[in-house]
Each structure stands twice: as structure tokens, then as C-alpha cells.
Write an enzyme that holds these catalytic residues in place. Structure first.
Site, PDB file in Angstrom:
ATOM      1  N   ASP A   3       0.859  -1.189   0.000  1.00  0.00           N
ATOM      2  CA  ASP A   3       0.000   0.000   0.000  1.00  0.00           C
ATOM      3  C   ASP A   3       0.891   1.233   0.000  1.00  0.00           C
ATOM      4  OD1 ASP A   3       0.747  -0.892   2.674  1.00  0.00           O
ATOM      5  OD2 ASP A   3      -0.471   0.750   3.451  1.00  0.00           O
ATOM      6  N   GLU A  57       0.031  -0.859   5.814  1.00  0.00           N
ATOM      7  CA  GLU A  57       1.091  -0.304   6.661  1.00  0.00           C
ATOM      8  C   GLU A  57       0.929   1.188   6.850  1.00  0.00           C
ATOM      9  OE1 GLU A  57       4.885   1.442   7.924  1.00  0.00           O
ATOM     10  OE2 GLU A  57       3.847   1.839   6.033  1.00  0.00           O
TER      11      GLU A  57
END
Ligand SMILES: [Zn+2]
Length: 467
Positions: free
Chosen positions: A87, A150
């Protein structure tokens, strides 16, 4: 084995793959989230791309509900982890070429995620693929653990480790070289004060929106009718600004005066790098004829936190020779007449500090003036012993590939490595390199992409084949 030479031969494939991967916009998108794509369609697309590739390349792949996955190779009892995430943060403004074009200029790939963390994820992937393709025997199992959240709440790794085994050791290619072996404990705290309904001198006050940033701007709206007619607000404030050599503004209308203060933003892990606009504007307000309840709010800030990011005035200071100081960042200040007012704190502390005693001490300060406190989040310090096999092995790999000493780093920030029990951050940024993470024109140098792939290949090899 000449790892660099081996990786160099695959440079074109690695660069092509990295470009393809970076072109998928894997930003958290709650609007398209579903049970199939828990963090939105973009992230799911990048996730599928990587997992399909790994299957095609012959790895063992496991998908845990679209939240996290692993790509496994090797044999043996013990497990080595390499923790990556796919991400990325939103692209923001100011890009030379679109953030998801992955344009190559002057030997650099420009894209959101190039450095954090899709470029390094590709490097780790190709490191493992190189070992597999060369038929190198690994005495342990290796898993690339793929996180997908994250940049937000780490819901990926928490889901993963609820269901899967914890590697006995591992690294995260998501910060700096040489080796980050210690990270401070990090807590977000908020203290609230319920004010009674009363028209005071301060109609509202606002500074900061994130606890882990030093606020670079603060504003206060003053009720003119509460000031004596001869109170020279404009002049006094201008003098105050001049004294501390800061910028600010005064805007008047019929019944209010708006005061603004421009500070300097910085990461909350080192408040001294910034100039906390909120604390300074609060300091100025303390020179004005405040009402009693306003004093309770603003004097607390002034008495305990102005010009003191180390918590000395609050009596919670602690210094660790290697791991650094306890730090306090007053990230947010909200004061609105009639509503709940609050002070938001980002506290960071080295190993050796007892969190509960610090919290109690802060509680005592705040409750004595009527505040109530709560913990928004808390993660204890993370560290791996300097003599741990993980640290020794990665030091050796780093030194053999760079010919420079592998100094061990302790930081105030939190890296992805802390979700591993014995985990360190290992790259991708080399000392002295420009940190473009989360910025416009984020890039990874192609030479570096090759270099870190070689580094990770040797690291995985050594970690798997040493006792
Ligand atoms: Zn990252």
C-alpha cells in the site's frame, strides 16, 4: 558468489516488473472496500498482481483474506521473514510526471511507492527469485510477508500474525541502512477539558491536525469586547513575534481579532526540529487577561510544555545514552468555547522508561486543573540485541557489499520491523541519500534497486544458511 553481478544480469526484468507494479495505484480506499478487497480495489489489484506473479514463478503462496499474504521458498524447521508492504500514501500535489506513470528519467524510476515500499518489495522478491532460479539450497524457509495496510492501521500484519507463525528472525526493507536495531516506544495521548458555557476572552484556538507532527500553524479568535479599550493587542503581538523572530498575523473585524502564528513543521519524533506554532501562540495568550478557566487550559501548556520537548518541566525526562531522550510533542491543541477542549500528545520513549509512571505523572499534572486523559494508542519500545545473530549476519552482509561499517541505528520513529518479534529495518535508503518518502517526485535510483536486490539476496542466503 558475486551477488551484484548476478542481479545486474536481471536488471531489465527487475526494472520492468517494478514499473508495472508501481503503475497500480494501491492507495487505501474505504469507498471500494469489500470482503474481497478489505482496503479497496487499488490495493487488491496490486496484491493480485504480485501473488499471481509469485505463483507463476513457482513459489508457494498463501493469501489471508486479501489482507496479507506470504510468498515462501526454502525448506527446514526455522522461518526467516522479510516484511514488505504494497500500500502507498496518496500521491499529493507537485509531481513532474503523474505519480502512477513510473516514468524513468536520469536512471531513476519516479512513482508513489518507488521507495516506500513497492520498489524494495520488488527487490526482495527478485532476491528470492534469484536464489530459487539458481537452485541455491536454503536450510530454512523464507517468507516474504506482504502487508497491505502499513500506511494506515497495520490491520494487515495483525491479521497475519493472528493466523500464521512468527518468523524466528527477519528484516523489513522499509527504512534505512545500515541496520535499525532499536525503536522508541510511541504513545498518543489526549487530555480533555470540559469548559462551562461562558463567553470568554478566547472564542476559539486551533493548532495541528496530527499528533506525530509539530504544528506549523496556529490561530486564535479573541473577543474584542472582553478587552479593555486601551489594550494595544496588535502592537503587543507584533512585539512578541519580533522578540522570538517568528511570523504571524493580526486581522480585526467589528467584534473579534484573529491572531495567527506561523511555526515550522517537523516529524513528531524530534520536536526540536520544528517550531510549535500552538505552544507559542498559547504562550502569547498567557500574557493577556484570561478568564480563570482559560488560564487552566493555557497555563498548563505554558507551565509544562513550552520550550521543553524533553519533559523536564513535567518531571518525566529520561535520557538513554544510545537510544536517545524521551520526547513530548504537543501535536494538537483545540479550544472552543462551550465545547470539549483538548490537548493531543505524541510521546516517545526509550527502553528503560516505565510508561505507566510517565502516564501517571502527566495525568497528575492535567487532572489537577480539571482535564481527563486517555490513551489513543501505545506501542512499547522495540529492540533486538546487538549481539543477536540477525544483527551480526546483516552487518556482515552490509559490510561486504558496501565496504563501509554497519553502524547500528536507534530511532524515535516506528518502522514495520517492530511487528516482527526479532526484526530490524534493513534499507532501502543508504546513509546520505535523499529521503523522498511520502513526497512529490518520490523515486528509486535504478542502480540502487539493483544494489539492494543484491543485498537482500545475500542477506536471505546468509540468514538461511547460518546456525
Ligand atoms: Zn513504508
Amino acid at each position: 558468489m558475486d551477488w551484484n553481478k548476478l542481479v545486474k544480469k536481471r536488471q531489465e526484468m527487475i526494472v520492468n516488473n517494478t514499473q508495472d507494479f508501481l503503475q497500480i495505484k494501491s492507495v487505501l480506499d474505504e469507498a471500494t472496500a469489500s470482503s474481497y478487497a478489505p482496503f479497496g480495489e487499488g490495493i487488491r489489484k496490486a496484491y493480485n498482481w504480485l501473488l499471481h506473479k509469485a505463483e507463476k514463478d513457482g513459489f508457494t503462496v498463501k493469501d489471508l483474506d486479501g489482507k496479507a499474504a506470504h510468498i515462501e521458498w526454502g525448506e527446514g524447521e526455522e522461518l526467516v521473514g522479510v516484511l514488505c508492504h504494497i500500500d502507498v500514501v496518496p500521491e499529493g500535489e507537485g509531481w513532474t510526471t503523474p505519480a502512477f506513470d513510473a516514468d524513468i528519467r536520469n536512471g531513476k524510476i519516479y512513482a508513489r511507492g518507488a521507495l516506500d515500499d513497492k520498489g524494495p518489495t520488488m527487490a526482495a522478491y527478485h532476491a528470492l527469485k534469484l536464489l530459487k532460479d539458481k537452485g541455491v539450497k536454503l536450510e530454512k524457509r523464507v517468507r516474504l510477508i506482504i502487508g497491505t495496510d502499513e500506511e494506515s492501521q497495520w490491520r494487515c500484519v495483525s491479521h497475519y500474525f493472528d493466523h500464521e507463525e512468527m518468523p524466528s528472525l527477519g528484516f523489513a526493507p522499509d527504512a534505512d541502512f545500515p541496520i535499525i536495531y532499536a525503536e522508541k516506544g510511541i504513545a498518543d495521548l489526549t487530555y480533555k477539558l470540559d469548559l462551562w458555557e461562558e463567553q470568554g476572552l478566547i472564542r476559539s484556538f486551533s493548532s495541528g491536525s496530527r499528533l506525530n507532527m509539530v504544528p506549523d500553524f496556529a490561530s486564535a479568535v479573541i473577543n474584542k469586547k472582553e478587552l479593555d479599550a486601551d489594550f494595544q493587542l496588535k502592537e503587543i503581538y507584533k512585539n512578541y513575534l519580533a522578540q522570538i523572530q517568528a511570523e504571524g498575523g493580526v486581522e480585526e473585524d467589528s467584534d473579534t481579532v484573529l491572531l495567527t502564528f506561523s511555526g515550522r513543521s517537523a516529524h513528531g519524533m524530534e520536536p526540536e526540529d520544528g517550531l510549535n506554532a500552538g505552544l507559542y501562540l498559547a504562550d502569547f495568550l498567557c500574557t493577556m487577561p484570561l478568564k480563570e478557566y482559560e488560564k487552566r487550559f493555557f497555563y498548563t501548556l505554558n507551565d509544562y510544555f513550552l520550550n521543553d520537548s524533553r519533559g523536564k518541566k513535567a518531571g518525566v525526562n529520561y535520557m538513554h545514552k544510545e537510544l536517545g531522550d524521551l520526547t513530548i510533542n504537543i501535536g494538537t491543541i483545540k479550544f472552543e468555547g462551550g465545547n470539549t477542549s483538548s490537548i493531543g500528545i505524541n510521546l516517545r520513549y526509550p527502553d528503560g522508561v516505565i510508561f505507566n509512571s510517565v502516564k501517571q505523572r502527566l495525568d497528575r499534572i492535567f487532572t489537577s486543573t480539571g482535564f481527563t486523559g486517555s490513551i489513543i494508542s501505545h506501542a512499547p519500545p522495540h529492540a533486538v540485541n546487538k549481539d543477536h545473530q540477525l544483527v551480526r549476519t546483516l552487518s556482515k552482509v552490509y559490510e561486504s557489499q558496501t565496504s563501509s561499517k554497519a553502524d547500528l541505528i536507534a530511532i524515535g520513529g516506528g518502522t514495520y520491523a517492530r511487528s516482527l518479534k526479532a526484526g530490524v529495518a534493513f534499507g532501502p535508503l543508504f546513509p546520505g541519500q535523499k529521503d523522498v518518502v511520502h513526497q512529490a517526485d518520490e523515486y528509486i535510483d535504478i542502480d540502487n534497486l539493483v544494489k539492494i536486490t543484491a543485498m537482500y539476496a545475500e542477506a536471505i542466503y546468509e540468514l538461511c544458511n547460518q546456525q
